[in-house]
Design a protein around this motif. Structure first.
Motif, PDB file in Angstrom:
ATOM      1  N   GLU A  18       0.814  -1.265  -0.030  1.00  0.00           N
ATOM      2  CA  GLU A  18       0.050   0.148   0.206  1.00  0.00           C
ATOM      3  C   GLU A  18       0.626   1.201  -0.082  1.00  0.00           C
ATOM      4  OE1 GLU A  18      -3.589   2.178   2.575  1.00  0.00           O
ATOM      5  OE2 GLU A  18      -2.843   0.263   3.360  1.00  0.00           O
ATOM      6  N   ARG A  19       2.287   1.320   0.804  1.00  0.00           N
ATOM      7  CA  ARG A  19       2.987   2.332   0.786  1.00  0.00           C
ATOM      8  C   ARG A  19       3.496   2.921  -0.358  1.00  0.00           C
ATOM      9  NH1 ARG A  19       7.825   0.906   4.311  1.00  0.00           N
ATOM     10  NH2 ARG A  19       8.612   2.959   3.276  1.00  0.00           N
ATOM     11  N   GLU A  20       3.447   1.761  -1.571  1.00  0.00           N
ATOM     12  CA  GLU A  20       4.019   2.141  -2.865  1.00  0.00           C
ATOM     13  C   GLU A  20       2.661   2.757  -3.823  1.00  0.00           C
ATOM     14  OE1 GLU A  20       7.106   2.115  -3.533  1.00  0.00           O
ATOM     15  OE2 GLU A  20       7.748   1.313  -1.705  1.00  0.00           O
ATOM     16  N   ILE A  22       0.485   5.133  -2.750  1.00  0.00           N
ATOM     17  CA  ILE A  22      -0.090   6.406  -2.249  1.00  0.00           C
ATOM     18  C   ILE A  22       0.697   7.490  -2.936  1.00  0.00           C
ATOM     19  CG2 ILE A  22      -0.012   7.873  -0.117  1.00  0.00           C
ATOM     20  CD1 ILE A  22      -1.700   5.259  -0.056  1.00  0.00           C
ATOM     21  N   CYS A  23      -0.303   8.594  -3.398  1.00  0.00           N
ATOM     22  CA  CYS A  23       0.322   9.828  -4.040  1.00  0.00           C
ATOM     23  C   CYS A  23       0.963  10.768  -3.074  1.00  0.00           C
ATOM     24  CB  CYS A  23      -0.857  10.429  -4.832  1.00  0.00           C
ATOM     25  SG  CYS A  23      -0.174  12.193  -5.306  1.00  0.00           S
ATOM     26  N   CYS A  26      -1.432  14.176  -2.506  1.00  0.00           N
ATOM     27  CA  CYS A  26      -2.754  14.109  -1.737  1.00  0.00           C
ATOM     28  C   CYS A  26      -2.710  12.803  -0.540  1.00  0.00           C
ATOM     29  CB  CYS A  26      -3.940  13.812  -2.664  1.00  0.00           C
ATOM     30  SG  CYS A  26      -3.735  12.143  -3.676  1.00  0.00           S
ATOM     31  N   LYS A  27      -1.679  12.117  -0.523  1.00  0.00           N
ATOM     32  CA  LYS A  27      -1.626  11.066   0.498  1.00  0.00           C
ATOM     33  C   LYS A  27      -2.651  10.026   0.184  1.00  0.00           C
ATOM     34  CE  LYS A  27       2.051  13.173   1.898  1.00  0.00           C
ATOM     35  NZ  LYS A  27       3.347  12.715   1.788  1.00  0.00           N
ATOM     36  N   GLU A  28      -3.284   9.811  -0.936  1.00  0.00           N
ATOM     37  CA  GLU A  28      -4.372   9.004  -1.092  1.00  0.00           C
ATOM     38  C   GLU A  28      -3.970   7.988  -2.287  1.00  0.00           C
ATOM     39  OE1 GLU A  28      -7.994  10.909  -2.249  1.00  0.00           O
ATOM     40  OE2 GLU A  28      -8.175  11.782   0.036  1.00  0.00           O
ATOM     41  N   LEU A  29      -4.571   6.765  -2.453  1.00  0.00           N
ATOM     42  CA  LEU A  29      -4.266   6.087  -3.835  1.00  0.00           C
ATOM     43  C   LEU A  29      -4.228   6.869  -4.822  1.00  0.00           C
ATOM     44  CD1 LEU A  29      -6.326   2.896  -2.850  1.00  0.00           C
ATOM     45  CD2 LEU A  29      -3.979   3.130  -2.447  1.00  0.00           C
ATOM     46  N   CYS A  43      -0.858  11.966  -9.094  1.00  0.00           N
ATOM     47  CA  CYS A  43      -2.018  12.056  -9.445  1.00  0.00           C
ATOM     48  C   CYS A  43      -2.228  13.033 -10.809  1.00  0.00           C
ATOM     49  CB  CYS A  43      -3.031  12.065  -8.716  1.00  0.00           C
ATOM     50  SG  CYS A  43      -3.196  10.802  -7.263  1.00  0.00           S
ATOM     51  N   VAL A 138      -2.926  -0.425  -8.743  1.00  0.00           N
ATOM     52  CA  VAL A 138      -3.818   0.311  -7.642  1.00  0.00           C
ATOM     53  C   VAL A 138      -5.118  -0.359  -7.820  1.00  0.00           C
ATOM     54  CG1 VAL A 138      -5.116   2.571  -7.378  1.00  0.00           C
ATOM     55  CG2 VAL A 138      -2.614   2.324  -7.648  1.00  0.00           C
ATOM     56  N   ARG A 142      -7.247  -2.148  -4.775  1.00  0.00           N
ATOM     57  CA  ARG A 142      -8.836  -1.790  -4.717  1.00  0.00           C
ATOM     58  C   ARG A 142      -9.625  -2.861  -4.771  1.00  0.00           C
ATOM     59  NH1 ARG A 142      -7.903   3.513  -7.628  1.00  0.00           N
ATOM     60  NH2 ARG A 142      -7.975   5.233  -6.084  1.00  0.00           N
TER      61      ARG A 142
END
Length: 741
Positions: A18-20, A22-23, A26-29, A43, A138, A142
């Protein structure tokens, strides 16, 4: 199969990566991730927002100089659709520029991963590739996260809607088994469509070139490290770059990546050992940090105790001195109260005078008379018994305050020094500095600036909260930083400090710069309009021109018996001005024989370029700027040009007229000796097109040297004339945007 190969074939649980995904912004996927030239991914929406936040002027065509006398207005963050419409329609432009002066928008953003400035080029975001591989990962993540939520068939209708079993990448739809067979019958072209497991991520089957939208990418540029098409290689920006076939690049990169993965998996025990060591270091860091914090607190407590002791002692000394003086003054008041009638000494003396017995009177009056004489003498020479001034108790703590401000730990870096020779301030400031010589790297620097005031600042603004308040830039990871949105014709102070291991150095000494009276006007020297290739040499960047004494000079000298003067060789800027206030600066080499600088209209330029006139005397001059006989006649009417003369290390102020003014009264008096000034290191020119005035400045101090009226009925161009040997360099900021293009 070896143990290493068996371990490499084990699938990594998707939830562990998951850490790879993350933008960094925005710190989101990631959502529609784009690959930056530095190979980091961001993004799509984040790139646009970052571009809008950091470079509102990226969408200005040239400069913001068409906004007279005001700072650059900030563009609100519009939606993507509105922004696309504005860019496509060309409605984001600067009306103060003509067609030849249009400068493409600068699209430079800081990469959130490596903190380097990334130039997206003229096409901006459209030049970036979507990272479809990352997008697919990603999507799989999801799907793993919502495994309990099934993807339904897009064809079936409720309530009979079935769960999808396949997704067609060509149709971009998901199907159950029955619907897939129905819409992809055997023996038809649809039967050849590519299908995968149920998904909501439909990506193109092939990558298309963002520069040539109808071409597929089939090569890999090893210089730019990005896929390109054959047109990019044939005549595009990658013509001289080394490229390889896509299959070769795929094979090489896949082998490298596989080897790297195998190496990491084979070193799993070593990684776990290093993780253990790191965890131990984390514990030690926590303990040592707490210990250092405790020691620092102890030192400060001792300082507080010392200060409290000194405070008590010094306040006690003041109190004792005050009480002693008050006692003395109060005693003197009582003594003088006794001199009043019917009270004290005088009242007692009056009672003694009533004594009729002579012997008793003499016995008492002798001592009383002595006391009266002393009181009389004291009255004649009045002097307070104590000084009310406490000047000897004034405490100067400036030295101690400086020491406290400079108090720091042993590992604090030395402050950097701002480099005045390389720093430049226009409507944007480029501040450069030199780091200390302690040879220890710093983490980053912080640049701070504040406005000290200016003629354009109203009294209410000077009293406002923004006046004199220090503002800090973001962290800077290099030896320079750019500050935007500076007010014109204002004085600014700058200072910088370094940070190492969360410890800041003291501030550098403050330096001040004066901003020009108008936004900077960007242009290069034009090699088209009237440019003389025989006597003028223009460098490749077109930001420096030199006049050389060639064969034409020698032939002219042979024809002219009274001297070797020839006509001025003119060169102009490649951008014209039709409105607003504009400023530019340049440097004239001190050894230059004669250089004219200023502005000229398009009609006057046609006259100069198409009707050249040789001169046989220095008395002939296009302007009244040279220190010659032509200066004796001043132009009383507005002319479509104004030129100032520089040469041989001097600057010649024209004779003042009703339409002109100079900076010194002696120059205005008309004395030729007082109208010759030392040549400034840099010269600035400001044209106020709407007011019809041109100003000449010492660009280092922003002192106005000369101004006059000018006829701005046509398009005005920066104009330069050179005679004999001479050289002119445009300032880097003036040419920066043009050279980027």
């Amino acid at each position: 199969m070896s143990a290493e190969m068996r371990r490499s074939s084990i699938a990594v649980p998707i939830k562990n990566i998951e850490r790879e995904l993350i933008c960094p912004i925005c710190k989101e996927l990631f959502t529609h991730p784009l690959i930056l030239p530095c190979q980091h991914s961001v993004c799509h929406k984040c790139v646009r927002e970052l571009l809008m936040l950091n470079h509102e002027d990226s969408f200005d065509a040239g400069s913001e100089c068409s906004l007279p006398g005001s700072p650059r207005s900030r563009v609100p963050s519009p939606s993507m659709e509105r922004l696309d419409r504005l860019v496509r329609s060309g409605s984001i432009s600067s009306p103060g520029w003509r067609r030849g002066s249009v400068t493409p928008r600068v699209t430079t953003i800081p990469c959130p991963g490596c903190h380097h400035d990334i130039d997206l080029g003229e096409r901006g975001i459209s030049m970036l590739f979507r990272n479809f591989t990352l997008e697919s990962i990603v999507e799989r993540y999801r799907q793993a996260a919502r495994a309990a939520i099934a993807i339904m068939c897009n064809i079936c209708k409720p309530p009979q809607q079935q769960e999808a079993t396949k997704s067609c990448m060509d149709c971009k739809a998901s199907y159950c088994n029955e619907c897939f067979k129905l819409h992809h019958p055997w023996g038809t072209p649809k039967a050849q469509h590519e299908y995968v497991g149920p998904t909501t991520n439909f990506r193109p089957k092939v990558l298309m070139c963002p520069e040539h939208e109808m071409e597929k990418v089939n090569m890999y540029c090893e210089v730019c490290r990005r896929p390109v098409c054959h047109l990019c290689k044939l005549g595009g920006s990658h013509a001289n770059h080394k490229v390889t076939s896509m299959s070769s690049a795929y094979k090489i990169l896949k082998e490298k990546l596989a080897k790297s993965i195998h190496y990491l998996i084979s070193k799993e025990d070593q990684v776990r050992t290093q993780i253990t060591e790191l965890e131990l270091l984390i514990n030690q860091t926590e303990e040592n940090g707490q210990l250092a914090e405790r020691h620092a607190n102890e030192h400060f407590e001792r300082l507080f105790e010392t200060l409290q002791e000194r405070k008590s002692e010094m306040l006690r000394s003041i109190e004792q001195s005050r009480n002693r003086r008050l006692d003395q003054l109060k005693g003197q008041v009582e003594e003088y109260q006794g001199m009043l009638e019917n009270s004290g000494l005088v009242g007692y003396a009056q009672e003694v005078l009533k004594e009729t017995d002579q012997s008793c009177f003499v016995q008492t009056a002798k001592q009383l008379h002595t006391r009266i004489q002393k009181a009389t003498e004291s009255l004649r020479t009045f002097h307070p018994s104590a000084d009310p001034c406490f000047d000897e108790f004034v405490l100067d703590t400036s030295r101690e305050e400086t020491l406290l401000k400079e108090m720091c730990f042993g590992g604090v870096p030395d402050p950097p020094l701002i480099d005045l020779s390389r720093s430049r301030v226009y409507n944007e400031a480029t501040i450069c500095w030199r780091l200390s010589d302690d040879h220890l790297p710093t983490d980053h620097q912080i640049l701070e600036y504040r406005r000290l005031g200016g003629p354009s600042q109203s009294p209410s603004q000077e009293d406002g909260e923004d006046s004199g308040v220090w503002r800090a830039t973001d962290r800077v990871y290099g030896p320079s930083s750019v500050v935007c949105d500076l007010e014109p014709d204002s004085l600014y102070a700058f200072r910088v400090r370094s940070c190492r291991n969360s410890m800041f150095s003291p501030y550098s000494p403050e330096v001040t710069f004066h901003t020009p009276p108008a936004p900077a006007f960007g242009f290069l020297f034009s090699d088209k309009c009237g440019f003389s290739t025989e006597r003028l040499v223009l460098n490749k960047r077109r930001d420096s021109v030199e006049s050389v004494a060639g064969m034409a000079f020698l032939l002219a000298a042979e024809r002219v018996q009274t001297g070797s003067y020839i006509g001025l060789d003119y060169i102009i800027g490649d951008a014209g001005i039709s409105q607003g206030r504009h400023y530019w600066a340049f440097r004239v080499e001190p050894h230059s024989y004669l250089v004219k600088v200023g502005v000229a209209s398009d009609s006057k330029l046609l006259e100069w370029f198409h009707n050249p006139r040789d001169t046989s005397s220095p008395r002939y001059d296009h302007d009244s700027g040279h220190d010659s006989g032509s200066e004796d006649t001043c132009y009383e009417i507005s002319q479509p040009f104004t030129l100032l003369t520089l040469g041989m290390g001097k600057l010649f102020i024209p004779k003042a007229s009703s339409s002109s003014s100079v900076s010194t009264a002696s120059a205005a008096s008309g004395d030729p000796g007082n109208r010759v000034l030392p040549m400034p290191n840099r010269v600035g020119v400001c044209l106020d097109y709407d007011a019809g005035r041109v100003y000449f400045y010492d660009a280092d101090t922003m002192r106005c040297l000369y101004e006059r009226q000018v006829d701005c009925s046509g398009t005005m161009y920066p104009a330069f004339g050179l005679m004999g040997s001479g050289k002119v360099h445009l300032e880097e900021f003036i040419t920066a945007k043009r050279l980027t293009f």
